[in-house]
Design a protein around this motif. Structure first.
Motif, short mmCIF file in Angstrom:
data_model
loop_
_atom_site.label_atom_id
_atom_site.label_comp_id
_atom_site.label_asym_id
_atom_site.label_seq_id
_atom_site.Cartn_x
_atom_site.Cartn_y
_atom_site.Cartn_z
N VAL A 1 0.85 -1.19 0.00
CA VAL A 1 0.00 0.00 0.00
C VAL A 1 0.88 1.24 0.00
O VAL A 1 1.83 1.35 0.79
CB VAL A 1 -0.93 0.01 1.24
N THR A 2 0.58 2.17 -0.88
CA THR A 2 1.30 3.44 -0.97
C THR A 2 0.35 4.58 -0.64
O THR A 2 -0.87 4.37 -0.54
CB THR A 2 1.87 3.65 -2.38
N PRO A 3 0.85 5.79 -0.49
CA PRO A 3 -0.07 6.93 -0.26
C PRO A 3 -1.07 7.12 -1.40
O PRO A 3 -2.11 7.74 -1.21
CB PRO A 3 0.88 8.12 -0.16
N GLN A 4 -0.76 6.57 -2.58
CA GLN A 4 -1.66 6.72 -3.73
C GLN A 4 -2.68 5.59 -3.84
O GLN A 4 -3.59 5.64 -4.68
CB GLN A 4 -0.85 6.77 -5.03
N THR A 5 -2.54 4.55 -3.02
CA THR A 5 -3.47 3.43 -3.09
C THR A 5 -4.81 3.81 -2.47
O THR A 5 -4.86 4.20 -1.30
CB THR A 5 -2.92 2.20 -2.34
N PRO A 6 -5.91 3.71 -3.22
CA PRO A 6 -7.20 3.99 -2.61
C PRO A 6 -7.51 2.96 -1.54
O PRO A 6 -7.31 1.76 -1.74
CB PRO A 6 -8.18 3.89 -3.78
N LEU A 7 -7.97 3.42 -0.37
CA LEU A 7 -8.26 2.50 0.74
C LEU A 7 -9.63 1.86 0.52
O LEU A 7 -10.59 2.07 1.27
CB LEU A 7 -8.18 3.24 2.07
N LEU A 8 -9.69 1.04 -0.51
CA LEU A 8 -10.90 0.32 -0.88
C LEU A 8 -11.26 -0.66 0.23
O LEU A 8 -10.40 -1.31 0.82
CB LEU A 8 -10.63 -0.43 -2.18
N SER A 9 -12.54 -0.79 0.54
CA SER A 9 -12.94 -1.73 1.58
C SER A 9 -14.43 -2.01 1.53
O SER A 9 -15.25 -1.12 1.25
CB SER A 9 -12.60 -1.19 2.97
N LEU A 10 -14.79 -3.25 1.79
CA LEU A 10 -16.16 -3.65 2.09
C LEU A 10 -16.19 -4.31 3.47
O LEU A 10 -17.02 -5.14 3.76
CB LEU A 10 -16.68 -4.63 1.02
N SER A 11 -15.22 -3.92 4.32
CA SER A 11 -15.05 -4.48 5.67
C SER A 11 -14.76 -5.98 5.62
O SER A 11 -15.30 -6.76 6.40
CB SER A 11 -16.29 -4.20 6.54
N GLU A 12 -13.89 -6.36 4.68
CA GLU A 12 -13.49 -7.75 4.53
C GLU A 12 -12.56 -8.17 5.67
O GLU A 12 -12.01 -7.34 6.39
CB GLU A 12 -12.79 -7.97 3.19
N GLY A 13 -12.39 -9.46 5.83
CA GLY A 13 -11.54 -10.00 6.89
C GLY A 13 -12.23 -10.08 8.22
O GLY A 13 -13.46 -9.98 8.31
N SER A 14 -11.45 -10.31 9.27
CA SER A 14 -11.98 -10.48 10.64
C SER A 14 -13.02 -11.59 10.69
O SER A 14 -14.02 -11.49 11.41
CB SER A 14 -12.57 -9.16 11.15
N THR A 15 -12.80 -12.66 9.94
CA THR A 15 -13.74 -13.77 9.93
C THR A 15 -13.53 -14.66 11.16
O THR A 15 -12.44 -14.74 11.70
CB THR A 15 -13.58 -14.62 8.66
N PRO A 16 -14.59 -15.33 11.62
CA PRO A 16 -14.49 -16.07 12.88
C PRO A 16 -13.70 -17.36 12.78
O PRO A 16 -13.64 -18.01 11.73
CB PRO A 16 -15.96 -16.37 13.23
N LEU A 17 -13.08 -17.71 13.89
CA LEU A 17 -12.40 -18.99 14.06
C LEU A 17 -13.26 -19.79 15.03
O LEU A 17 -13.36 -19.46 16.21
CB LEU A 17 -10.99 -18.77 14.62
N ILE A 18 -13.91 -20.83 14.53
CA ILE A 18 -14.95 -21.53 15.27
C ILE A 18 -14.45 -22.90 15.72
O ILE A 18 -14.07 -23.74 14.89
CB ILE A 18 -16.21 -21.69 14.41
N HIS A 19 -14.46 -23.15 17.03
CA HIS A 19 -14.08 -24.47 17.52
C HIS A 19 -15.15 -25.48 17.12
O HIS A 19 -16.35 -25.19 17.16
CB HIS A 19 -13.92 -24.45 19.04
N ALA A 20 -14.71 -26.67 16.70
CA ALA A 20 -15.62 -27.73 16.27
C ALA A 20 -15.54 -28.88 17.27
O ALA A 20 -14.72 -29.80 17.10
CB ALA A 20 -15.25 -28.20 14.87
N PRO A 21 -16.35 -28.86 18.33
CA PRO A 21 -16.19 -29.85 19.41
C PRO A 21 -16.46 -31.30 18.98
O PRO A 21 -15.73 -32.21 19.39
CB PRO A 21 -17.20 -29.39 20.47
N ARG A 22 -17.48 -31.54 18.16
CA ARG A 22 -17.79 -32.92 17.77
C ARG A 22 -16.68 -33.49 16.89
O ARG A 22 -16.23 -34.63 17.09
CB ARG A 22 -19.14 -32.98 17.05
N LEU A 23 -16.28 -32.73 15.91
CA LEU A 23 -15.20 -33.20 15.04
C LEU A 23 -13.89 -33.32 15.79
O LEU A 23 -13.09 -34.24 15.54
CB LEU A 23 -15.06 -32.25 13.84
N SER A 24 -13.64 -32.41 16.73
CA SER A 24 -12.41 -32.49 17.54
C SER A 24 -12.37 -33.80 18.31
O SER A 24 -11.34 -34.49 18.35
CB SER A 24 -12.35 -31.31 18.52
#
Length: 346
Positions: free
Chosen positions: A14-37
């Motif tokens: 990212v440079t000062p010329q890069t538009p800070l494009l965003s749709l609030s991507e990322g920050s996706t959940p990390l979900i524990h899977a007890p039955r499969l575990s």
């Protein structure tokens, strides 16, 4: 919520010329899977990338690729897609005010994904061929016309996708012992490995995970030690790719991490798909491939107990609702009375 270009700016091109494009991507959940575990004898977590804005992990790379295309003065982007890439490219191009052209294999794309690209305003071209042929075409077009290619052969795509590795370490406090992913075009496994190595170099983690990549048996050149599969076939359309564009990077990630490639059948994928749903998580079939792979290796005695494992679920189940509905019978209609409803439950 800040998007990836802001959150992980020091690690991105990212440079000062890069538009800070965003749709609030990322920050996706990390979900524990007890039955499969419990079944697998490991601590299994599901990185649910299906909660990105367009429903797949592709948004991570696309926000960087489209922002850099806009920075370079492009007014049009192009991609070949089995579905998820088209949705992400169309959404971010629309957000940035760019034209988007998408080539899809005719008849081989889940309608949920195609509907997204159409709704976002992309120009869709269905070609009589598979994904690999479509990718060859868009590469030729981008070389001859002033159109920005935003498939994962664009290095900015992998730069964005590596941020998922940062999120895993930030949340777990360390890298997992094993990271299991579905492999189609092979960019994502390469991007995660890039992210883990960068975080290690930055002192954000102390050990690296082993990278386990799983392909569908009918589209498994890497798992079978081949350069390509001429006619890839699998119901998991997102990984129905016979000539992975990032194969060399993926092989390096697996070799350097002491990991592996393996393949799973469509039946194994669908069995895992239903088990993931029983954990309360709805993913598209391709996303269930790493869980299917873990189940297969466990049955073969190749999965050591007690490890911390993360399986990446790359796409939301609503991308391909037809797969869910094909596996069940349509509900039978009953009279609108309590007795009729209770009788149907007996």
């Amino acid at each position: 919520m800040p998007g990836l270009l802001e959150r992980y700016r020091p690690y991105l091109p990212v440079t000062p010329q890069t538009p800070l494009l965003s749709l609030s991507e990322g920050s996706t959940p990390l979900i524990h899977a007890p039955r499969l575990s419990e079944h697998l004898g490991v601590e299994l977590h599901l990185k649910y990338e299906g909660l990105n804005p367009t429903g797949s992990f592709k948004d991570r790379g696309m926000v960087v690729a489209v922002a850099k295309a806009a920075e370079a003065g492009a007014d049009t982007v192009i991609c070949a897609s089995t579905g998820n890439t088209s949705a992400a490219a169309a959404a971010y191009a629309s957000r940035a005010g760019l034209r988007c052209i998408v080539l899809i294999p005719d008849g081989n794309i889940a309608l949920g994904k195609l509907a997204q690209a159409v709704a976002y305003g992309a120009q869709i071209v269905a070609v009589r061929g598979n994904f690999d042929e479509a990718l060859h075409l868009v590469r030729e077009i981008s070389e001859q016309r002033p159109i920005a290619l935003v498939n994962s052969v664009n290095p900015h795509r992998l730069q964005g996708q590596k941020t998922a590795a940062f999120e895993l370490v930030d949340e777990l406090g360390a890298a997992p012992d094993i990271l299991a992913l579905p492999v189609g075009n092979a960019g994502n496994i390469s991007a995660y490995w890039m992210g883990f190595r960068e975080y290690l170099s930055a002192g954000q983690m102390e050990t690296l995970p082993r990278m386990w990549g799983f392909q569908a048996s009918g589209a498994a050149p890497l798992a079978r030690g081949l350069d390509r599969v001429e006619q890839p076939e699998t119901l998991a359309t997102a990984i129905r790719i016979g000539a992975p564009a990032s194969a060399h990077l993926a092989r390096a990630a697996v070799q350097e991490s002491g990991g592996l490639f393996d393949h799973v059948s469509d039946d194994e994928i669908m069995a895992a798909y239903h088990l993931v749903a029983r954990e309360g998580v709805f993913c598209e079939p391709a996303s269930a491939a790493p869980v299917a792979g873990l189940l297969k290796l466990h049955a073969e005695g190749r999965l050591s107990p007690g490890q911390r494992v993360v399986a990446v679920l790359t796409g939301n189940g609503l991308k391909d609702p037809g797969s869910a509905m094909r596996a069940v019978q349509a509900p039978a209609a009953v009279d609108a009375t309590m007795n009729a409803v209770l009788a149907s439950l007996a």
